[in-house]
Design a protein around this motif. Structure first.
Motif, PDB file in Angstrom:
ATOM      1  N   THR A  77     -51.444  64.519   0.418  1.00  0.00           N
ATOM      2  CA  THR A  77     -50.124  64.294  -0.154  1.00  0.00           C
ATOM      3  C   THR A  77     -49.031  64.947   0.682  1.00  0.00           C
ATOM      4  N   LEU A  78     -47.993  64.175   0.969  1.00  0.00           N
ATOM      5  CA  LEU A  78     -46.785  64.699   1.608  1.00  0.00           C
ATOM      6  C   LEU A  78     -45.830  65.120   0.500  1.00  0.00           C
ATOM      7  N   VAL A  79     -45.409  66.379   0.516  1.00  0.00           N
ATOM      8  CA  VAL A  79     -44.528  66.918  -0.524  1.00  0.00           C
ATOM      9  C   VAL A  79     -43.196  67.298   0.109  1.00  0.00           C
ATOM     10  N   LEU A  80     -42.106  66.731  -0.421  1.00  0.00           N
ATOM     11  CA  LEU A  80     -40.758  67.057   0.041  1.00  0.00           C
ATOM     12  C   LEU A  80     -40.073  67.907  -1.021  1.00  0.00           C
ATOM     13  N   HIS A  81     -39.580  69.084  -0.604  1.00  0.00           N
ATOM     14  CA  HIS A  81     -38.948  70.018  -1.539  1.00  0.00           C
ATOM     15  C   HIS A  81     -37.431  69.960  -1.356  1.00  0.00           C
ATOM     16  N   GLY A  82     -36.792  68.963  -1.988  1.00  0.00           N
ATOM     17  CA  GLY A  82     -35.341  68.843  -1.954  1.00  0.00           C
ATOM     18  C   GLY A  82     -34.750  69.260  -3.291  1.00  0.00           C
ATOM     19  N   VAL A  83     -33.720  68.544  -3.741  1.00  0.00           N
ATOM     20  CA  VAL A  83     -33.206  68.781  -5.091  1.00  0.00           C
ATOM     21  C   VAL A  83     -34.337  68.592  -6.092  1.00  0.00           C
ATOM     22  N   ASN A  84     -35.179  67.592  -5.849  1.00  0.00           N
ATOM     23  CA  ASN A  84     -36.405  67.376  -6.624  1.00  0.00           C
ATOM     24  C   ASN A  84     -37.605  67.548  -5.702  1.00  0.00           C
ATOM     25  N   ASP A  85     -38.731  67.977  -6.249  1.00  0.00           N
ATOM     26  CA  ASP A  85     -39.985  67.989  -5.496  1.00  0.00           C
ATOM     27  C   ASP A  85     -40.618  66.612  -5.636  1.00  0.00           C
ATOM     28  N   VAL A  86     -40.795  65.910  -4.501  1.00  0.00           N
ATOM     29  CA  VAL A  86     -41.289  64.537  -4.525  1.00  0.00           C
ATOM     30  C   VAL A  86     -42.572  64.459  -3.716  1.00  0.00           C
ATOM     31  N   LYS A  87     -43.548  63.732  -4.252  1.00  0.00           N
ATOM     32  CA  LYS A  87     -44.862  63.630  -3.604  1.00  0.00           C
ATOM     33  C   LYS A  87     -45.137  62.187  -3.181  1.00  0.00           C
ATOM     34  N   TYR A  88     -45.738  62.047  -1.991  1.00  0.00           N
ATOM     35  CA  TYR A  88     -46.094  60.736  -1.458  1.00  0.00           C
ATOM     36  C   TYR A  88     -47.553  60.770  -0.994  1.00  0.00           C
ATOM     37  N   LEU A  89     -48.322  59.815  -1.465  1.00  0.00           N
ATOM     38  CA  LEU A  89     -49.734  59.733  -1.103  1.00  0.00           C
ATOM     39  C   LEU A  89     -49.877  59.289   0.349  1.00  0.00           C
ATOM     40  N   ILE A  90     -50.627  60.049   1.131  1.00  0.00           N
ATOM     41  CA  ILE A  90     -50.891  59.697   2.535  1.00  0.00           C
ATOM     42  C   ILE A  90     -52.107  58.775   2.583  1.00  0.00           C
ATOM     43  N   VAL A  91     -51.911  57.577   3.103  1.00  0.00           N
ATOM     44  CA  VAL A  91     -52.996  56.596   3.201  1.00  0.00           C
ATOM     45  C   VAL A  91     -53.812  56.844   4.468  1.00  0.00           C
ATOM     46  N   LYS A  92     -53.110  57.110   5.571  1.00  0.00           N
ATOM     47  CA  LYS A  92     -53.803  57.360   6.827  1.00  0.00           C
ATOM     48  C   LYS A  92     -52.903  58.180   7.742  1.00  0.00           C
ATOM     49  N   GLN A  93     -53.503  59.119   8.442  1.00  0.00           N
ATOM     50  CA  GLN A  93     -52.760  59.921   9.408  1.00  0.00           C
ATOM     51  C   GLN A  93     -53.576  60.085  10.674  1.00  0.00           C
TER      52      GLN A  93
END
Length: 266
Positions: A77-93
């Motif tokens: 999971t990619l987690v961005l800590h901005g005004v909100n904490d938002v998570k994005y599922l990583i399919v492939k890296q």
């Protein structure tokens, strides 16, 4: 009795320590290797537009309004800590490929840029793009009014400030970004001949009775425009809008010929 209390205190302290260590062991650990693999500039594979640049613990965006954001990679999971904490599922890296699911569940395919010119998009000295809503310029307007043989001279000056208004929104990749805008302070002076009838620096907080607090905190005081003069006084329209939003509040500011002020939402 004291010995018993001491034993209970030590037992409680050790139990608390065990719970804290257990909580730490259950907390997801950051994948530092994956974070290192993400370093660099990434381009949308379909549209060939630069999506972002990962540098250290921060993701930077190529546009001028989106704030840099602290990020982590926790498991898949990619987690961005901005005004909100938002998570994005990583399919492939992989070293030159990064696929994740955006807010809509759509797969976004990014490839690592090999074009050295893409770095200029993140060079602040090279940016000359206009800001939405906020001109970031000093604006002055004069208006002359004649009523019943009396002459009135009105001055408006829009002063840009460094007061930030941050609004979460979604970019073209469906990723939530924090866009930053700058608020204004607007000065209004009205003279009747040489007599100063009214003078005030308007800030958006002056409209707290006319505009709901949640809206006001995200809005910008955009402009102050002469509307009309009538028996009640000289009317100006103040606009308060959330950046790039579909609607705005327009507040009528009426300055009476004795210098009194009255405000109401149009």
């Amino acid at each position: 009795m004291k010995r018993l209390l001491f034993i209970l205190f030590i037992g409680s302290f050790l139990l608390s320590g065990c719970r804290n260590r257990k909580a730490e062991s259950l907390a997801p650990k950051e994948d530092k290797a994956a974070k290192q693999m993400l370093q660099g500039i990434w381009v949308n594979e379909d549209e060939e537009d630069v999506a972002f640049r990962a540098k250290g613990d921060t993701i930077f965006y190529p546009d001028t309004t989106s704030q840099p954001v602290y990020f982590q990679i926790l498991h898949d999971t990619l987690v961005l800590h901005g005004v909100n904490d938002v998570k994005y599922l990583i399919v492939k890296q992989a070293p030159h490929l990064f696929i994740f699911k955006n807010q809509n569940g759509e797969q976004v395919r990014l490839t690592k840029s090999e074009d050295p010119n893409d770095a200029y998009l993140f060079d602040i000295s090279q940016r000359h793009r206009p800001q939405a809503l906020n001109q970031n310029k000093l604006i002055k307007r004069d208006t002359l009014i004649t009523r019943n043989a009396d002459r009135y001279h009105c001055y408006v000056q829009i002063n840009p400030t460094t007061y930030k208004v941050i609004k979460p929104s979604y970019n073209d990749d469906g990723v939530e970004v924090d866009n930053v805008y700058y608020d204004n302070i607007i000065h209004l002076s009205i003279y009747k001949g040489a007599l100063r009838l009214f003078s005030h620096d308007f800030r958006k907080q002056d409209f707290s009775k006319q505009v709901p607090g949640d809206y006001l905190s995200q809005s910008i005081l955009g402009d102050l425009i002469f509307a009309k003069c009538d028996s009640k006084g000289i009317h100006y329209s103040a606009s308060l809008a959330i950046p790039d939003g579909p609607s705005s509040y327009v507040v009528d500011i009426t300055i009476s010929y004795s210098g009194a002020i009255k405000m109401q939402v149009l």
